[in-house]
Design an enzyme around this catalytic site. Sequence first.
Site, PDB file in Angstrom:
ATOM      1  N   LYS A  79      -0.487   4.804   4.615  1.00  0.00           N
ATOM      2  CA  LYS A  79      -1.422   3.893   5.280  1.00  0.00           C
ATOM      3  C   LYS A  79      -1.005   3.675   6.729  1.00  0.00           C
ATOM      4  O   LYS A  79       0.173   3.445   7.025  1.00  0.00           O
ATOM      5  CB  LYS A  79      -1.497   2.556   4.537  1.00  0.00           C
ATOM      6  N   HIS A  98       0.836  -1.197   0.000  1.00  0.00           N
ATOM      7  CA  HIS A  98       0.000   0.000   0.000  1.00  0.00           C
ATOM      8  C   HIS A  98       0.874   1.251   0.000  1.00  0.00           C
ATOM      9  O   HIS A  98       2.095   1.171   0.202  1.00  0.00           O
ATOM     10  CB  HIS A  98      -0.921   0.031   1.226  1.00  0.00           C
TER      11      HIS A  98
END
Length: 273
Positions: free
Chosen positions: A159, A155
Site C-alpha cells: 500500500k 494493510h
Amino acid sequence: MVAIAIAGATGRMGRSILQLIAGRDDVSIAGLLDRADNAAQGTDAGILLGCAPMDVMVSSDVDAVMAVADVLIDFTIPISSLQYAEHCAVLGKPIVIGTTGFNETQKQRLEVLSQHIAIMHAPNMSPGVNLAFKLVELAARVLKGQVDIEIVEAHHRHKLDSPSGTALRFGEVVANQLELDLNTHAVYGRKGQVGARPDHQIGFSTIRGGDIVGEHTVMFIGEGERLEITHRATNRLNFAAGAVRAAEWIIQQPPGLYDMQHVLGISTLNNLN
C-alpha cells in the site's frame, strides 16, 4: 444492463472488480483501462482472470472505451484518477472513484468536475466500513469530551499511502462530531519524550505487512472502560461488490459529488432523543 469500464484493470482491485462482473449477468464489462506503458496492454480480460478469452482487451484509449461504457470505475492513483475524471467530464459519463491519497487541491478539482457529471468518491466501498463510519459518528457524538480517541489501521506491504484513506475518513468523522480541525488535532505516531497526551488529540497508528487486505479500529478510551469499533476485510470482493453497486447507482444521479453512504442510503444520522 449496465456497461462498466474499469480503470487500473490490472491492479489488485481492478482484477477483483473484473472477476465479480464476469460472474454476473446483470452488468457487463465495457472495457479495461490502464497506463500506456503497462506490459498488459492488449491483453484479453480472460487472460487476466486465467479463463477463456472474453474479447475485451486492456487499452489506454479512454475515449474509445468510454464510448461504449455507461460508467467508469477507477482504482488507480490520484493523478490518474483526476485524468480519468477529466475525460469523463468531457464525455458526460459518471465515474466511481475508490482511489485514496488525494491532496486538498485534487479534492477541490473533483468538486469542480462534479458540477458537470456525477462522481462517487469514497475511500472505502465496503458496506460494512460505511456502517462503521455511522457507528463511529454516533459514538463520538455520545462520548464527546469523555474519552481519548485512537485510530489503528493495518494493510498489506504494497500500500502506497499512510494512513489509509479509510483511517483518515474515520478521523474526519470523529473531528466533525467534536467540532475540531483534523489537520491541527491529529498525531501520526509517537516517539520519544512526547509528554502527557493533550486534550482533543486524535491519534493514528499504521501497520504495514504481508497480505493484510484492510483492518481498521477506532478506540474510544475512557476511565475504566474502552469502546472499540473494528472492521476487518478478508478479501477484496466486498470492495468490488460495493464499487459495482455504486456504478449501478451513480448512472441514475444528476451531477454532484457523492460518497458510499449516499449509495447505501445512510448519509444522514437521525437526531438522538
